[in-house]
Scaffold this motif. Sequence first.
Motif, PDB file in Angstrom:
ATOM      1  N   LYS A 109     -28.561  -3.342  48.696  1.00 49.23           N
ATOM      2  CA  LYS A 109     -29.462  -2.321  48.289  1.00 49.23           C
ATOM      3  C   LYS A 109     -29.575  -2.568  46.707  1.00 49.23           C
ATOM      4  O   LYS A 109     -30.801  -2.376  46.012  1.00 49.23           O
ATOM      5  N   GLN A 110     -28.413  -2.508  46.083  1.00 56.20           N
ATOM      6  CA  GLN A 110     -28.453  -2.672  44.324  1.00 56.20           C
ATOM      7  C   GLN A 110     -27.256  -3.707  44.217  1.00 56.20           C
ATOM      8  O   GLN A 110     -26.542  -4.139  45.182  1.00 56.20           O
ATOM      9  N   GLY A 111     -27.553  -4.257  42.959  1.00 56.70           N
ATOM     10  CA  GLY A 111     -26.407  -4.998  42.632  1.00 56.70           C
ATOM     11  C   GLY A 111     -26.629  -6.481  43.187  1.00 56.70           C
ATOM     12  O   GLY A 111     -27.756  -6.632  43.859  1.00 56.70           O
ATOM     13  N   THR A 112     -25.544  -7.270  43.140  1.00 57.75           N
ATOM     14  CA  THR A 112     -25.802  -8.576  43.686  1.00 57.75           C
ATOM     15  C   THR A 112     -24.553  -8.913  44.177  1.00 57.75           C
ATOM     16  O   THR A 112     -23.424  -8.706  43.555  1.00 57.75           O
ATOM     17  N   LEU A 113     -24.521  -9.403  45.604  1.00 57.93           N
ATOM     18  CA  LEU A 113     -23.142  -9.749  46.214  1.00 57.93           C
ATOM     19  C   LEU A 113     -22.689 -11.075  45.703  1.00 57.93           C
ATOM     20  O   LEU A 113     -23.779 -11.841  45.932  1.00 57.93           O
ATOM     21  N   THR A 114     -21.571 -11.496  45.486  1.00 54.85           N
ATOM     22  CA  THR A 114     -21.296 -12.960  45.276  1.00 54.85           C
ATOM     23  C   THR A 114     -19.894 -13.185  45.927  1.00 54.85           C
ATOM     24  O   THR A 114     -19.027 -12.225  46.241  1.00 54.85           O
ATOM     25  N   VAL A 115     -19.862 -14.517  46.480  1.00 49.03           N
ATOM     26  CA  VAL A 115     -18.704 -14.928  46.996  1.00 49.03           C
ATOM     27  C   VAL A 115     -17.528 -14.680  46.153  1.00 49.03           C
ATOM     28  O   VAL A 115     -17.653 -15.142  44.966  1.00 49.03           O
ATOM     29  N   GLY A 116     -16.451 -14.148  46.618  1.00 49.89           N
ATOM     30  CA  GLY A 116     -15.083 -14.047  46.002  1.00 49.89           C
ATOM     31  C   GLY A 116     -14.992 -12.692  45.507  1.00 49.89           C
ATOM     32  O   GLY A 116     -14.048 -12.223  45.211  1.00 49.89           O
ATOM     33  N   SER A 117     -16.136 -11.701  45.664  1.00 47.41           N
ATOM     34  CA  SER A 117     -15.815 -10.436  45.189  1.00 47.41           C
ATOM     35  C   SER A 117     -15.399  -9.637  46.371  1.00 47.41           C
ATOM     36  O   SER A 117     -15.251 -10.192  47.358  1.00 47.41           O
ATOM     37  N   TYR A 118     -14.773  -8.563  45.919  1.00 44.94           N
ATOM     38  CA  TYR A 118     -14.412  -7.504  47.175  1.00 44.94           C
ATOM     39  C   TYR A 118     -15.275  -6.500  47.485  1.00 44.94           C
ATOM     40  O   TYR A 118     -16.095  -5.707  46.454  1.00 44.94           O
ATOM     41  N   ILE A 119     -15.422  -6.104  48.556  1.00 44.35           N
ATOM     42  CA  ILE A 119     -16.328  -5.123  49.263  1.00 44.35           C
ATOM     43  C   ILE A 119     -15.573  -4.185  50.216  1.00 44.35           C
ATOM     44  O   ILE A 119     -14.899  -4.850  50.917  1.00 44.35           O
ATOM     45  N   VAL A 166      -8.728   2.121  48.511  1.00 47.08           N
ATOM     46  CA  VAL A 166      -9.696   2.986  48.998  1.00 47.08           C
ATOM     47  C   VAL A 166      -9.708   3.194  50.556  1.00 47.08           C
ATOM     48  O   VAL A 166      -9.847   4.155  51.193  1.00 47.08           O
ATOM     49  N   VAL A 167      -9.585   2.039  50.977  1.00 47.21           N
ATOM     50  CA  VAL A 167      -9.346   1.914  52.555  1.00 47.21           C
ATOM     51  C   VAL A 167      -8.365   2.732  53.019  1.00 47.21           C
ATOM     52  O   VAL A 167      -8.547   3.567  53.884  1.00 47.21           O
ATOM     53  N   GLU A 168      -7.108   2.436  52.325  1.00 50.71           N
ATOM     54  CA  GLU A 168      -5.837   3.361  52.850  1.00 50.71           C
ATOM     55  C   GLU A 168      -6.441   4.826  52.742  1.00 50.71           C
ATOM     56  O   GLU A 168      -6.018   5.828  53.667  1.00 50.71           O
ATOM     57  N   ASN A 169      -6.926   5.161  51.604  1.00 52.19           N
ATOM     58  CA  ASN A 169      -7.321   6.730  51.624  1.00 52.19           C
ATOM     59  C   ASN A 169      -8.149   7.254  52.377  1.00 52.19           C
ATOM     60  O   ASN A 169      -7.992   8.346  52.997  1.00 52.19           O
ATOM     61  N   GLU A 229      -8.707  -6.304  44.498  1.00 53.08           N
ATOM     62  CA  GLU A 229      -8.187  -6.302  45.838  1.00 53.08           C
ATOM     63  C   GLU A 229      -7.377  -4.971  45.868  1.00 53.08           C
ATOM     64  O   GLU A 229      -7.296  -4.087  46.962  1.00 53.08           O
ATOM     65  N   ALA A 230      -6.765  -4.537  45.009  1.00 55.38           N
ATOM     66  CA  ALA A 230      -5.925  -3.390  44.907  1.00 55.38           C
ATOM     67  C   ALA A 230      -6.737  -2.176  45.128  1.00 55.38           C
ATOM     68  O   ALA A 230      -6.413  -1.512  46.088  1.00 55.38           O
ATOM     69  N   LEU A 231      -7.790  -2.063  44.572  1.00 59.90           N
ATOM     70  CA  LEU A 231      -8.601  -1.004  44.538  1.00 59.90           C
ATOM     71  C   LEU A 231      -9.375  -0.979  46.066  1.00 59.90           C
ATOM     72  O   LEU A 231      -9.458   0.159  46.842  1.00 59.90           O
TER      73      LEU A 231
END
Length: 524
Positions: free
Chosen positions: A276-286, A342-345, A336-338
């Motif tokens: 929807k916004q921004g650009t997804l790139t290989v190697g990034s974290y979502i 976020v997922v844990e929270n 990765e840490a973030l």
Amino acid sequence: EVVNVTNLTKILGVRLEMLVRTMHRLGMENATHDHLLNSDEASLIAMELDLNPIVDSEAAIDLYPRILPADMSSFPLRPPVVTIMGHVDHGKTTLLDTLRKTAVAAGEAGGITQHIGAFSVDLPSGKRITFLDTPGHAAFSAMRSRGANVTDIVVLVVAADDGVMPQTIEAIKHAQAANVPIVVAINKCDKHDADPRKAKEGLLQHGIQLEEFGGETPAVEVSGITGLGLPELEETVVTLAEVLELRADKGGAAEGVVIESQVEKGRGTMATVLVKQGTLTVGSYIVAGTTWCKIRSMTDDKGRPVKEAGPGAPVKVIGWKEMPNAGDEILQAEDEALAKTVVENRITKQQRETQLRDLEVINDKRRKDKEAGTMERAVEKAQRKELWMFHHGMIKDLPDAANIINEDDEGDTKKAKVEVKEFRAVVKGDVSGTVGTVVDCLNGLCTPEIKVKVVGSGVGNITDGDVQLAAACEASIIGFNVKTDRKIQHDASVARVPIKSYDVIYKLLDDIKLTLGEMLPPIV
Ligand code: GDP
């Protein structure tokens, strides 16, 4: 860092009584509401409650979508996202197939049509349209109920030989409720008995103000089979999109939504993401819901590997830890840490919510027990009174106790008698989109007399665990496009768990409605 007992209950999302009990168990004597605890004590309590021991403000770390400026005019236009809706058999699937084929033919040689939940069509004018691949308003409203408003334009298919039908009207209502503009496609215009005029008049009667009658809604005569009128349909969509000025920021952290997710043999968990916004790139974290992904690879709707995907582009993303759900919002995390935090929270938060819900269920049961007790007491009281009257010769026989409950008691009795029945279900389906749809549709069947409660749901074939869960909850298992092997069937019948399998959603709903009807008490 210190926190008082009351505030700790809020941070952990638990009731005061529970916290006090836990503190006593840990040997903490002073558990008054304003007693101050240091962070070690607070963490200890949290761990004892199986909650995230980090009870400082960092525990609230999450990702949020960007706040878009009111004036988007400096951002580039993005392709419109279109959902096709209409009555069954009016040609939605055929239309999508033909559109998809032309998209591949116009693209690179060797492209193969891939079903990934969405696809883009490049027009000769250089414009692009993204079509969502699951036709029908069930999928549309399921996505919407998850807060994912992805559709910009609805193409309403009406067969020229059949005209406006019940699901046409439903589709109109859904589009209008979502405030999504409609482009009408009068389909099957190749047929000799096609009567586009009649179809259009039907639409007028249902509040669709067609352009040719002075209104705002464009209509195009098409044929999904011969391809007649499809270029006009596409141009009409693009023209409407220009009026809507759909814009997006290609820069910054990527945002999107999960359109579809599944586990593919040998390739692991994958999800189709619409950016929807921004650009997804290989190697990034979502992050999506309570799972995250380091993007290992991406493929587009033609099956080609891509390194990046901008607004409006559907891509299949590989690298998920767990399968995300259709309708989940996607947000990019810096590292990765973030993503993990976020997922844990989010998981902790979900657990707290579940605990609170459990507590509510327990309280609810207590209240019902109490009401039932009131009922028993009322009957008991009436019986005593009856016996007394009998002993004193005021009555000759002992009539049925319930008939002589006095007026005060009767109020209680009536209250206690109002019993809402519950139909419980475990839902399994082939892809997460359909599971969500089935769950939403089931919830929609609730009536004041019967509550429908989905106690579990998931993607994949019916398993042992499903049978156990259903048995424990006295639930039925509802399978949609999934298989049940013999052993499971046998186990289920031993555990008296009904398994119902379907491959057509309206059959499923009709059947469950019948079952619900049978649960109702007979009308006397
Ligand atoms: P859906 O239920 O709306 O997805 O409808 P389908 O795409 O499955 O089409 C239902 C039937 O109508 C199929 O037998 C199609 O071959 C037929 N059909 C769909 N579009 C057209 C069309 O434009 N012309 C003709 N003659 N038949 C069509």
